[in-house]
Design an enzyme around this catalytic site. Structure first.
Site, PDB file in Angstrom:
ATOM      1  N   CYS A  49      11.592 -45.609   8.670  1.00  0.00           N
ATOM      2  CA  CYS A  49      10.175 -45.944   8.618  1.00  0.00           C
ATOM      3  C   CYS A  49       9.771 -46.408   7.241  1.00  0.00           C
ATOM      4  CB  CYS A  49       9.321 -44.726   8.970  1.00  0.00           C
ATOM      5  SG  CYS A  49       9.629 -44.105  10.627  1.00  0.00           S
ATOM      6  N   GLY A  95      10.717 -50.899   9.777  1.00  0.00           N
ATOM      7  CA  GLY A  95      10.340 -50.461  11.109  1.00  0.00           C
ATOM      8  C   GLY A  95       9.556 -51.529  11.824  1.00  0.00           C
ATOM      9  N   ASN A 142       8.279 -40.683   6.499  1.00  0.00           N
ATOM     10  CA  ASN A 142       9.571 -41.361   6.594  1.00  0.00           C
ATOM     11  C   ASN A 142      10.676 -40.334   6.357  1.00  0.00           C
ATOM     12  OD1 ASN A 142      11.378 -43.606   4.348  1.00  0.00           O
ATOM     13  ND2 ASN A 142      11.775 -43.181   6.494  1.00  0.00           N
ATOM     14  N   GLY A 143      11.631 -40.269   7.285  1.00  0.00           N
ATOM     15  CA  GLY A 143      12.732 -39.311   7.157  1.00  0.00           C
ATOM     16  C   GLY A 143      12.803 -38.455   8.407  1.00  0.00           C
ATOM     17  N   TYR A 165      22.254 -50.998   2.528  1.00  0.00           N
ATOM     18  CA  TYR A 165      21.790 -51.805   3.660  1.00  0.00           C
ATOM     19  C   TYR A 165      20.281 -51.833   3.849  1.00  0.00           C
ATOM     20  CZ  TYR A 165      20.534 -52.874   8.490  1.00  0.00           C
ATOM     21  OH  TYR A 165      19.929 -53.379   9.605  1.00  0.00           O
TER      22      TYR A 165
HETATM   23  P1  AMP Z   1      28.130 -52.851  14.538  1.00  0.00           P
HETATM   24  O1  AMP Z   1      28.236 -54.043  15.387  1.00  0.00           O
HETATM   25  O2  AMP Z   1      27.625 -51.658  15.318  1.00  0.00           O
HETATM   26  O3  AMP Z   1      29.389 -52.531  13.782  1.00  0.00           O
HETATM   27  O4  AMP Z   1      26.990 -53.112  13.469  1.00  0.00           O
HETATM   28  C1  AMP Z   1      27.281 -53.613  12.192  1.00  0.00           C
HETATM   29  C2  AMP Z   1      26.082 -54.366  11.676  1.00  0.00           C
HETATM   30  O5  AMP Z   1      24.911 -53.559  11.761  1.00  0.00           O
HETATM   31  C3  AMP Z   1      26.247 -54.767  10.210  1.00  0.00           C
HETATM   32  O6  AMP Z   1      26.051 -56.158  10.130  1.00  0.00           O
HETATM   33  C4  AMP Z   1      25.170 -54.015   9.458  1.00  0.00           C
HETATM   34  O7  AMP Z   1      24.525 -54.851   8.518  1.00  0.00           O
HETATM   35  C5  AMP Z   1      24.195 -53.593  10.527  1.00  0.00           C
HETATM   36  N1  AMP Z   1      23.665 -52.244  10.320  1.00  0.00           N
HETATM   37  C6  AMP Z   1      24.151 -51.248   9.600  1.00  0.00           C
HETATM   38  N2  AMP Z   1      23.376 -50.144   9.665  1.00  0.00           N
HETATM   39  C7  AMP Z   1      22.352 -50.457  10.477  1.00  0.00           C
HETATM   40  C8  AMP Z   1      21.191 -49.761  10.943  1.00  0.00           C
HETATM   41  N3  AMP Z   1      20.944 -48.504  10.571  1.00  0.00           N
HETATM   42  N4  AMP Z   1      20.343 -50.418  11.772  1.00  0.00           N
HETATM   43  C9  AMP Z   1      20.589 -51.693  12.167  1.00  0.00           C
HETATM   44  N5  AMP Z   1      21.664 -52.405  11.746  1.00  0.00           N
HETATM   45  C10 AMP Z   1      22.542 -51.799  10.918  1.00  0.00           C
END
Ligand code: AMP
Length: 471
Positions: free
Chosen positions: A8, A34, A108-109, A249
């Site tokens: 969030c 979010g 947030n959290g 990220y």
């Molecule tokens: P996956 O296909 O599940 O391995 O997702 C990897 C991708 O998800 C990478 O390109 C990351 O940048 C992105 N990613 C990592 N953490 C999150 C997150 N918490 N929410 C959405 N996307 C994420």
């Protein structure tokens, strides 16, 4: 459970005639944190007004809505939850009226002992309106003994375990606080005599406020009238555990969080990754947007040219119409498309910030091979995510995290890359530098800063609203 998967963004402003619009803009800058719902609560000194809806900030607020939000003091929230019921009752700020007046809170959290506290309060007769952990803060605050709102809030916060950066608004006070571990960010800014609080500095930049400092871990800042008072409210003094994944990220690269530039950290991660696992190749290609700074760093370090050979469609929302016939790899393809002219016949290094389930990487490697690449090497600017996060980053259950059950070699085979390398924990610690001990690495190491037992309940009341029907 959706309420344990919250990413969030929060915002607050004190003493500004344009509080509603500035909060709207602050939330707009925090939209990446979010996209599910947005809301503002505002005080005119005697009453609180609150408005929240499902949807993007720009869809939720318009001139008319902003014009009915009267007052000089406001808080706001953008919420994201990835699965389960996305309901308006869980949107924030969460506003209530109780014996001492009214209050609104934006959080947030994740509070990891939420279920235990809720069960106890329910046994004592409390009735809950939402399925969201934030609501226990409100109940605990309303029930607490204490002369002032900040005494009562402090007593509530001291019962919580887990992550919380919060802004709370009453008719006459704005309070900002961060849990004693400092998991999630929260910064203080100033705009022509108005105090501003935001999850990230990019929100300050948009409204022309300047950054003063972070709210400290375990600090509560109480703003009322012309005064701003700081209290260290916590009865614990744990080791700081700022979320390193915010830097990897989640946060926007133009933000400064935990005292450091997100962009600088990400490019430095790319440089160290280049040092640790360089390989002969013709070009370095980021997975946009999150892989871009690390790819720049990797290219600087290795001297291999950087190319934007994967193009992202920025207009893909959370809900779009799927094709009736099966298009292979549609979900990734709709977002990312390789430029075959650049890639064909070349040895490519793809840089991404993380692998979660492995499906994005697998599809990308295939798409890049189909575009004619001779070799495809995958480099990841974080260590393998082996453990779920319980403090507010959306990671799936452990079983769904590919690296919790597969070796790097097996993942390399699964995604079909010529080689796969991750950032080392030592490399990551080197990048965050002198502050390395003040971060949480639990998603990589399983070393959770605070032991807890997670209980799960099945909610019996499902409320549909317009947002959940459209969602
Ligand atoms: P996956 O296909 O599940 O391995 O997702 C990897 C991708 O998800 C990478 O390109 C990351 O940048 C992105 N990613 C990592 N953490 C999150 C997150 N918490 N929410 C959405 N996307 C994420």
């Amino acid at each position: 459970m959706d309420e344990l998967r919250e990413d969030c963004g929060i915002f607050g402003i004190w003493n500004n005639a344009d509080a509603a619009r500035l909060t709207y803009l602050g939330l707009y800058a925090l939209q990446h944190r979010g996209q599910e719902s947005a809301g503002i609560a505002i005080s005119d000194g005697t009453k609180l007004y609150s408005y929240k809806q499902m949807g993007y900030v720009n869809d939720v607020f318009n001139e008319h809505v902003l014009s009915i939000l009267h007052g000089k003091n406001a808080i706001g929230h953008v919420r994201y939850s990835t699965y389960g019921a996305s309901e308006l009752r869980n949107a924030q700020p969460f506003a209530v009226e109780y014996k001492n007046g009214s209050l609104a809170i934006a959080h947030n959290g994740n509070i990891v002992n939420y279920e235990a506290i809720r069960s106890r309060l329910e046994a004592e007769g409390s009735i809950f309106q939402s399925t969201m952990d934030t609501e226990v803060i409100v109940h605990l605050t309303a029930k607490a003994e204490g002369e002032t709102i900040h005494d009562r809030l402090a007593s509530a916060l001291n019962e919580l375990k887990g992550a919380y950066s919060i802004v709370l608004l009453t008719e006459r006070e704005l309070i900002a606080a961060r849990d004693p571990y400092g998991f999630r960010p929260l910064v203080i800014g100033e705009l022509n005599g108005s105090l501003v609080f935001a999850s990230e500095t990019c929100a300050l930049d948009l409204i022309g406020a300047h950054y003063i400092r972070d709210v400290l871990a375990g600090e509560m800042i109480v703003v009322s009238g012309d005064s701003m008072r700081s209290y260290m409210f916590s009865n614990k003094t744990p080791r700081a555990s700022q979320c390193v994944f915010e830097h990897i990220y989640f946060a926007r690269p133009d933000s400064i969080i935990f005292g450091k530039s997100v962009y600088s950290i990400r490019t430095a991660l790319g440089r160290i990754l280049g040092m640790e696992s360089g390989v002969e190749a013709d070009m370095v290609v980021p997975v946009p947007d999150s892989g871009v700074p690390a790819a720049i760093g990797f290219s600087q370090q290795t001297g291999i040219p950087f190319q934007m050979a994967l193009i992202r469609n920025h207009y893909v929302g959370r809900t779009f119409i799927q094709p009736h016939q099966t298009i292979r790899d549609f979900n990734v393809k709709v977002k990312l498309n390789p430029i075959a002219e650049i890639i064909s016949g070349k040895r490519i290094i793809i840089i991404d910030d993380s692998i979660v389930r492995g499906t994005t990487s697998k599809t990308l490697v295939k798409m890049i091979r189909d575009a004619g690449a001779k070799e495809v090497h995958m480099r990841i600017s974080s260590p393998p995510i082996d453990y779920s996060c319980y403090y507010g980053i959306d990671t799936p259950t452990r079983a769904e995290l590919i690296s919790s059950s597969h070796t790097v070699k097996e993942i390399e085979q699964f995604i079909g890359a010529d080689s796969l390398r991750y950032m080392s924990i030592e490399g990551l610690r080197k990048v965050v530098g002198e502050d390395a001990d003040n971060f949480c690495y639990a998603c990589f190491t399983g070393d959770y800063p605070e032991p807890f037992e997670l209980t799960k309940r099945d909610h019996q009341l499902i409320l549909f609203d317009e947002g959940s029907l459209h969602g």
